[in-house]
Design a protein around this motif. Structure first.
Motif, PDB file in Angstrom:
ATOM      1  N   GLN A   1       0.825  -1.203   0.000  1.00  0.00           N
ATOM      2  CA  GLN A   1       0.000   0.000   0.000  1.00  0.00           C
ATOM      3  C   GLN A   1       0.864   1.260   0.000  1.00  0.00           C
ATOM      4  O   GLN A   1       0.592   2.215  -0.745  1.00  0.00           O
TER       5      GLN A   1
ATOM      6  N   LEU B   1      -6.796   5.163  -2.506  1.00  0.00           N
ATOM      7  CA  LEU B   1      -5.628   5.365  -3.360  1.00  0.00           C
ATOM      8  C   LEU B   1      -6.014   5.611  -4.814  1.00  0.00           C
ATOM      9  O   LEU B   1      -5.197   6.092  -5.598  1.00  0.00           O
TER      10      LEU B   1
ATOM     11  N   ASP C   1       0.900   3.963  -3.035  1.00  0.00           N
ATOM     12  CA  ASP C   1       0.644   5.371  -2.739  1.00  0.00           C
ATOM     13  C   ASP C   1       1.769   6.247  -3.285  1.00  0.00           C
ATOM     14  O   ASP C   1       1.541   7.308  -3.873  1.00  0.00           O
TER      15      ASP C   1
END
Length: 258
Positions: A131, A186, A135
């Motif tokens: 993640q 995101l 990002d």
């Protein structure tokens, strides 16, 4: 551009079941395979070659488990092996990426997990690091297609018996939340669901047979939001079964450029 993704449960078995004969007739521009369970030198045999394609592999190094491959008609500008997590947990799965002028395509095998605490912790750490990585790269002027076996399903319609499976690895609350954050916060896109809203669309059967047991949709092509509108067609191929997973086939209004 047609992109096919499949987790093969061992490339030798999948080849014996006719995978490469099928792939040769699919007019795909890029093919991403996961869970090869073979070392790179073993893939030199003619059965694993596709005419007209450049082939790239990233194996486990020492053992016959995991491993990913990418076949592409257009030679890429660069290759990236692994995700480069400082924790090193990305090596519990496998990742290989090909780069073109403005587009990167990755073949991802995420770590699977059982009910055992240690493997669950590895999987959680992997996706936390993933993640952060996703990002970070959203700030780049580059589009991404991440193809692979993500080892988890997102919504109840992605599991044929979601009520009974809600406490099983792959459909746990924190796993579903992670995917929700990926898509809702995101801004990444589940390419399949962008154009295909049909029910009973599953890509994996834990039983190994698509005609038996529960079906799950754990195989995704996750794409940058900027190319969400370029998805033209998406299907899960069901006529043949080469492993416990089924091929995910997606067409994009994109041309590969060196």
């Amino acid at each position: 551009m047609r992109v096919i993704s499949l987790s093969v449960d061992g490339i030798f078995q999948a080849a014996q079941r006719g995978l490469y004969t099928w792939l040769a007739n699919q007019d795909a521009d890029v093919i991403c395979l996961q869970d090869l369970r073979a070392l790179e030198y073993e893939l030199d045999k003619p059965i694993f070659q596709l005419d007209g394609y450049f082939a790239y592999f990233f194996d486990s190094g020492t053992k016959h488990y995991n491993g990913v491959a990418i076949y592409t008609r257009v030679q890429p500008k660069a290759l990236i092996y692994g995700l480069g997590f400082s924790s090193g947990v990305d090596m519990e799965g496998r990742y290989l990426q090909i780069d073109y002028e403005q587009l990167s395509i990755g073949s991802l095998l995420a770590p699977s997990a059982t009910s055992e605490m240690e493997s669950q912790e590895v999987k959680i750490k992997f996706f936390d690091d993933m993640q952060a990585h996703l990002d970070k790269i959203t700030r780049k002027r580059r589009e991404y297609i991440f193809c692979g076996n993500w080892s988890m399903a997102h919504t109840p319609r992605d599991v044929s018996n979601s009520t009974e499976n809600q406490h099983n690895s792959g459909f746990l609350p924190h796993e579903r939340q992670w995917l929700s954050q990926l898509f809702n916060q995101l801004g990444y896109v589940d390419a399949f669901r962008r154009v295909n809203r049909d029910g009973d669309e599953y890509s994996w059967w834990p039983s190994g047979n698509k005609d038996e047991g529960d079906g799950w949709r754990t195989d995704f092509q996750v794409i940058s939001n900027s190319i969400g509108g370029k998805v033209e067609y998406a299907t899960i191929y069901k006529s043949q079964q080469f492993s416990s997973h089924l091929p995910v086939v997606i067409d994009y209004d994109i041309e590969l450029e060196h």
